[in-house]
Design an enzyme around this catalytic site. Structure first.
Site, PDB file in Angstrom:
ATOM      1  N   LYS A  33      41.824  51.502  46.957  1.00  0.00           N
ATOM      2  CA  LYS A  33      42.590  50.668  47.648  1.00  0.00           C
ATOM      3  C   LYS A  33      44.264  50.974  47.729  1.00  0.00           C
ATOM      4  O   LYS A  33      44.773  51.114  48.726  1.00  0.00           O
ATOM      5  CB  LYS A  33      42.423  49.004  47.539  1.00  0.00           C
ATOM      6  CG  LYS A  33      43.157  48.263  48.228  1.00  0.00           C
ATOM      7  CD  LYS A  33      42.599  46.959  48.350  1.00  0.00           C
ATOM      8  CE  LYS A  33      43.276  46.027  47.111  1.00  0.00           C
ATOM      9  NZ  LYS A  33      44.610  45.823  47.018  1.00  0.00           N
ATOM     10  N   LEU A  39      36.224  47.302  46.450  1.00  0.00           N
ATOM     11  CA  LEU A  39      35.337  46.283  46.601  1.00  0.00           C
ATOM     12  C   LEU A  39      36.034  45.384  47.534  1.00  0.00           C
ATOM     13  O   LEU A  39      37.047  44.849  47.488  1.00  0.00           O
ATOM     14  CB  LEU A  39      35.280  45.795  45.217  1.00  0.00           C
ATOM     15  CG  LEU A  39      34.039  45.060  44.782  1.00  0.00           C
ATOM     16  CD1 LEU A  39      33.009  46.134  44.917  1.00  0.00           C
ATOM     17  CD2 LEU A  39      33.881  44.243  43.604  1.00  0.00           C
ATOM     18  N   GLY A  56      41.456  52.357  41.600  1.00  0.00           N
ATOM     19  CA  GLY A  56      40.896  51.707  42.849  1.00  0.00           C
ATOM     20  C   GLY A  56      41.442  52.558  44.156  1.00  0.00           C
ATOM     21  O   GLY A  56      42.743  53.081  43.953  1.00  0.00           O
ATOM     22  N   HIS A 107      38.528  44.988  39.953  1.00  0.00           N
ATOM     23  CA  HIS A 107      38.787  45.332  38.476  1.00  0.00           C
ATOM     24  C   HIS A 107      37.643  45.658  37.850  1.00  0.00           C
ATOM     25  O   HIS A 107      37.398  46.729  36.938  1.00  0.00           O
ATOM     26  CB  HIS A 107      39.696  44.853  37.728  1.00  0.00           C
ATOM     27  CG  HIS A 107      41.117  44.482  38.255  1.00  0.00           C
ATOM     28  ND1 HIS A 107      41.408  43.216  39.056  1.00  0.00           N
ATOM     29  CD2 HIS A 107      42.267  45.215  38.221  1.00  0.00           C
ATOM     30  CE1 HIS A 107      42.917  43.442  39.316  1.00  0.00           C
ATOM     31  NE2 HIS A 107      43.167  44.355  38.623  1.00  0.00           N
ATOM     32  N   ALA A 151      45.517  39.420  35.933  1.00  0.00           N
ATOM     33  CA  ALA A 151      45.158  38.809  37.243  1.00  0.00           C
ATOM     34  C   ALA A 151      43.810  39.358  37.797  1.00  0.00           C
ATOM     35  O   ALA A 151      43.719  39.864  39.093  1.00  0.00           O
ATOM     36  CB  ALA A 151      46.135  38.741  38.288  1.00  0.00           C
ATOM     37  N   LEU A 152      42.648  39.521  36.963  1.00  0.00           N
ATOM     38  CA  LEU A 152      41.647  40.386  37.572  1.00  0.00           C
ATOM     39  C   LEU A 152      40.868  39.647  38.159  1.00  0.00           C
ATOM     40  O   LEU A 152      40.500  38.703  38.217  1.00  0.00           O
ATOM     41  CB  LEU A 152      40.943  40.736  35.889  1.00  0.00           C
ATOM     42  CG  LEU A 152      41.645  41.606  34.850  1.00  0.00           C
ATOM     43  CD1 LEU A 152      41.007  42.003  33.608  1.00  0.00           C
ATOM     44  CD2 LEU A 152      42.384  42.668  35.334  1.00  0.00           C
ATOM     45  N   MET A 184      47.174  45.194  35.716  1.00  0.00           N
ATOM     46  CA  MET A 184      48.504  44.372  35.305  1.00  0.00           C
ATOM     47  C   MET A 184      47.935  43.112  35.206  1.00  0.00           C
ATOM     48  O   MET A 184      48.527  41.979  35.562  1.00  0.00           O
ATOM     49  CB  MET A 184      49.473  44.381  36.573  1.00  0.00           C
ATOM     50  CG  MET A 184      50.120  45.768  36.765  1.00  0.00           C
ATOM     51  SD  MET A 184      51.584  45.837  37.421  1.00  0.00           S
ATOM     52  CE  MET A 184      51.181  45.043  38.883  1.00  0.00           C
TER      53      MET A 184
END
Ligand code: PAF
Length: 285
Positions: A149, A176, A147, A37, A32-33, A30
């Site tokens: 997460k 990460l 990810g 990412h 906002a890397l 989405m």
């Protein structure tokens, strides 16, 4: 890197890669890397000759319109990062092309989407599953990278890809972290300095849980230790703590008071001021 703003353009780009005999890995985002990412792009590059990314702030997965409105949009920085990471093509579609006039088809996993984070964010995983299906159908990759997460999201997408025979390998990529342990997230930029420091209680709680698991502490003791670690941080409000079976997210089979005997996925969410953060870890005895 080819920048594609329509479905036709990305299809042409992918057809070109295929015509040259290349495999394709996909990273959906989405925007906002951040470096998290980029670790997905790096994993995709290790597995495939060509990597395609998507940047689309998906309206159907936001419950609160304010959250959608304030979601960070950083397109030129995102494109520079993707280019530097060696991404081959990126799709930045318009919402009205992804959700055409009269759109009424949804994709929904039934149990996985309703529990845990899904229970407090109704419709969220339906929005995710629907848009990811659309992005898969548009780009037709060999594999896609997500990810760990967003642990529940990863399980929803795995289930959906299996159930719908999508023929796309779904890879989870480890979270990460910043040097001090904070999980990378597009939301971190919205933390004040004080809340940024406070947010370290999440990784501290998970580190503690991992040490306790190695000593075969019971699930009940591990849960109490996580709660106590977060409660010690006055700026944190724990909003969710789930300890479930990895992948199925089913309740644990073992007694909560017996020494740990099975792997557990821990999913935590906590509020720091305006910002809700999540973190996750799989632990095992
Ligand atoms: O994880 C995200 O960024 C989003 O949920 C995803 C998978 C790109 C779908 O919009």
């Amino acid at each position: 890197m080819q920048i594609c703003r329509s479905i036709a353009a990305i299809r042409d780009a992918v057809a070109g890669f295929r015509a040259e005999g290349h495999g394709v890995g996909l990273v959906t985002t989405m925007g906002a890397l951040h470096e998290g990412h980029m670790s997905l792009v790096a994993a995709a590059k290790r597995g495939h000759d060509r990597v395609v990314a998507t940047i689309f702030v998906n309206p159907t997965q936001f419950g609160d319109p304010k959250d959608l409105e304030t979601y960070p949009r950083t397109e030129s920085a995102d494109l520079a990062m993707l280019e530097a990471a060696g991404c081959d093509a990126v799709l930045i579609p318009r919402a009205d092309e992804i959700y055409p006039q009269g759109d009424e088809t949804i994709v929904e996993t039934q149990n996985l989407a309703m529990r845990l984070h899904g229970a407090v964010r109704p419709g969220h995983f339906r929005g995710v599953a629907t848009v990811v299906t659309k992005l898969f159908n548009i780009t037709r990759p060999d594999a896609a990278y997500f990810g760990e997460k967003d642990y529940q999201q990863l399980q929803v997408i795995r289930r959906m890809a299996t159930d719908l025979h999508m023929g796309i390998d779904i890879h989870g990529v480890p979270t990460l972290r910043e040097a001090d342990g904070l999980a990378m997230s597009s939301r971190n930029v919205r933390l004040t300095a004080e809340n940024r420091a406070a947010a370290l209680c999440l990784s501290r709680a998970l580190d503690r849980a991992e040490r306790m698991a190695a000593e075969r502490a019971s699930p009940a003791r591990i849960e109490a230790a996580i709660r106590a670690t977060i409660a010690d941080e006055p700026r944190a409000t724990l909003t969710g703590l789930d300890m479930v079976a990895p992948e199925s997210l089913a309740p644990l089979r073992q007694s909560p008071d017996a020494p740990l005997s099975e792997p557990i996925a821990i999913m935590i969410s906590a509020q720091f001021g305006e910002v809700l953060l999540i973190d996750q870890r799989e632990i095992a005895p």
